[in-house]
Write an enzyme that holds these catalytic residues in place. Structure first.
Site, PDB file in Angstrom:
ATOM      1  N   TYR A 156      -4.359  18.282  20.812  1.00 18.77           N
ATOM      2  CA  TYR A 156      -4.849  17.465  19.696  1.00 18.77           C
ATOM      3  C   TYR A 156      -4.368  16.035  19.806  1.00 18.77           C
ATOM      4  CZ  TYR A 156      -0.280  17.444  17.256  1.00 18.77           C
ATOM      5  OH  TYR A 156       1.028  17.242  16.910  1.00 18.77           O
ATOM      6  N   ARG A 212      -4.286   9.995  26.679  1.00 17.22           N
ATOM      7  CA  ARG A 212      -3.288  11.067  26.544  1.00 17.22           C
ATOM      8  C   ARG A 212      -3.987  12.416  26.375  1.00 17.22           C
ATOM      9  NH1 ARG A 212       1.191  10.535  21.971  1.00 17.22           N
ATOM     10  NH2 ARG A 212      -0.577  11.058  20.660  1.00 17.22           N
ATOM     11  N   ARG A 245     -10.095  38.387  23.535  1.00 21.87           N
ATOM     12  CA  ARG A 245      -8.665  38.110  23.651  1.00 21.87           C
ATOM     13  C   ARG A 245      -8.082  38.654  24.956  1.00 21.87           C
ATOM     14  NH1 ARG A 245      -3.521  40.025  22.456  1.00 21.87           N
ATOM     15  NH2 ARG A 245      -2.097  38.397  21.759  1.00 21.87           N
ATOM     16  N   LYS A 271       0.435  17.586  24.319  1.00 22.63           N
ATOM     17  CA  LYS A 271       0.306  17.581  22.846  1.00 22.63           C
ATOM     18  C   LYS A 271      -0.497  18.801  22.400  1.00 22.63           C
ATOM     19  CE  LYS A 271      -0.426  14.210  19.120  1.00 22.63           C
ATOM     20  NZ  LYS A 271       0.804  14.495  18.410  1.00 22.63           N
ATOM     21  N   GLU A 296      13.594  14.253  20.008  1.00 17.40           N
ATOM     22  CA  GLU A 296      12.688  13.451  19.155  1.00 17.40           C
ATOM     23  C   GLU A 296      12.662  14.063  17.763  1.00 17.40           C
ATOM     24  OE1 GLU A 296       8.638  13.716  20.777  1.00 17.40           O
ATOM     25  OE2 GLU A 296       9.105  15.739  21.475  1.00 17.40           O
TER      26      GLU A 296
HETATM   27  N1  PDD Z   1       2.680  13.473  15.959  1.00 15.18           N
HETATM   28  N2  PDD Z   1       6.600  13.253  19.163  1.00 15.18           N
HETATM   29  C1  PDD Z   1       5.978  14.309  18.606  1.00 15.18           C
HETATM   30  C2  PDD Z   1       6.562  15.658  18.806  1.00 15.18           C
HETATM   31  C3  PDD Z   1       4.800  14.120  17.868  1.00 15.18           C
HETATM   32  O1  PDD Z   1       4.176  15.189  17.331  1.00 15.18           O
HETATM   33  C4  PDD Z   1       4.284  12.809  17.695  1.00 15.18           C
HETATM   34  C5  PDD Z   1       3.020  12.542  16.927  1.00 15.18           C
HETATM   35  C6  PDD Z   1       4.985  11.735  18.284  1.00 15.18           C
HETATM   36  C7  PDD Z   1       4.501  10.319  18.165  1.00 15.18           C
HETATM   37  O2  PDD Z   1       3.341  10.103  18.927  1.00 15.18           O
HETATM   38  P1  PDD Z   1       2.277   8.982  18.498  1.00 15.18           P
HETATM   39  O3  PDD Z   1       3.029   7.702  18.403  1.00 15.18           O
HETATM   40  O4  PDD Z   1       1.295   8.991  19.590  1.00 15.18           O
HETATM   41  O5  PDD Z   1       1.713   9.395  17.160  1.00 15.18           O
HETATM   42  C8  PDD Z   1       6.132  12.000  19.020  1.00 15.18           C
HETATM   43  C9  PDD Z   1       1.452  13.308  15.198  1.00 15.18           C
HETATM   44  C10 PDD Z   1       1.398  12.049  14.390  1.00 15.18           C
HETATM   45  C11 PDD Z   1       1.210  14.559  14.382  1.00 15.18           C
HETATM   46  O6  PDD Z   1       1.456  15.618  14.926  1.00 15.18           O
HETATM   47  O7  PDD Z   1       0.759  14.474  13.237  1.00 15.18           O
END
Ligand code: PDD
Length: 285
Positions: free
Chosen positions: A33, A52, A100, A147, A179
């Site tokens: 996503y 990305r 599945r 992601k 993070e």
């Molecule tokens: N999350 N690290 C993680 C684990 C994240 O899920 C996100 C973003 C970031 C920051 O990435 P970016 O600057 O590209 O938004 C770092 C989004 C906002 C979410 O899951 O809602």
């Protein structure tokens, strides 16, 4: 006004937007996503988000649901249909529908779902107070650079922060912060260096991180991409997080102790201002 949701080529009223029970995103979190910011009806840094997305898909050998051109046209139409001036656009690609089975299906059409959320992303009241953050162990898998929608560990972390009366949690592995639950984490050291973990499989390469580190360097601030410890947080002047939904957000308290004077620091505020001031230049559509 009924929110419209995009599902595999159709724009549907949200109550009619549905996917199959056999969608691998639902069964296996076999989906990736992106969340991008909408300001003035335009998507910020959308090209970087799409790059990305392409990388996440490629790491999982998942086919793109359509061309970037088609995707961008659908994003644009969705933002327009929902009349979103300020907020977020969420998009998710899954490997699609198959009976599945753990192995990837030989044939499946990847599915694309998108929705918007109207939100005041600039005037967030937390900007003035700053966030309270707690530390938690990082219990996630080892490919956090992809992601994926497998987000239960960050949900558990966020909830434990809420239960502790905090706003978010920073995840710790081998004594170092990786993070935040859905954002990248930073400190400003006593000698004014901005420190954030180096890229690798342990964290997501944030689109906001890339932009903010560039601005910091342009503003002659020294950036150190290196993991930091809890002791370093205790001795930091400032701390902050970045993400597409929060931009640059100050962190003022960590594990119950104030950072600096317990107020949003000047560097966090400066970087937030630059990020917002330059957002329109980075509006891709
Ligand atoms: N999350 N690290 C993680 C684990 C994240 O899920 C996100 C973003 C970031 C920051 O990435 P970016 O600057 O590209 O938004 C770092 C989004 C906002 C979410 O899951 O809602």
């Amino acid at each position: 006004m009924i929110r419209m949701v995009y599902v595999n080529g159709d724009f549907l009223a949200e109550q009619d937007a549905k996917i199959s029970v056999f969608d691998r995103g639902f069964l296996f979190a076999d989906a990736v996503y992106e969340v991008s910011t909408i300001l003035d009806g335009k998507l910020i840094d959308n090209n970087a988000h799409l790059r990305r997305l392409a990388r996440s898909l490629s790491e999982l050998s998942m086919a793109a649901p359509c061309s970037d051109k088609e995707l961008v046209a659908a994003q644009q139409k969705l933002v327009e249909l929902n009349g979103v001036n300020e907020g977020l656009l969420y998009l998710q690609v899954s490997r699609g529908v198959a009976d599945r089975d753990f192995g990837y299906p030989a044939h499946s059409d990847s599915s694309l779902v998108m929705f918007t959320q109207t939100k005041n992303v600039i005037d967030n009241p937390k900007v003035k107070t700053g966030l309270k953050v707690i530390s938690i162990p990082d219990i996630r898998w080892e490919r956090r650079d992809i992601k994926t929608v497998g987000l239960l560990a960050p949900c558990m972390g966020k909830q434990s922060a809420i239960d502790a009366g905090a706003d978010d949690a920073w995840m710790v592995q081998d004594g170092h912060v990786t993070e935040g639950t859905s954002n990248n984490a930073y400190i400003v050291t006593a000698d004014n260096k901005i420190k954030t973990r180096q890229l690798g499989n342990e964290i997501l390469s944030g689109i906001t991180r890339t932009a903010v580190l560039k601005f910091a360097k342009q503003a002659q601030l020294e950036v150190v991409e290196e993991a930091f410890t809890l002791d370093e947080i205790a001795n930091a002047k400032e701390a902050f997080i970045t993400s597409a939904s929060l931009f640059v957000m100050p962190v003022v308290n960590f594990d119950g102790k104030d950072i600096g004077d317990g107020k949003p620091g000047p560097i966090s505020q400066q970087l937030r201002e630059i990020y917002i001031a330059t957002a329109q230049e980075r509006a891709d559509l």
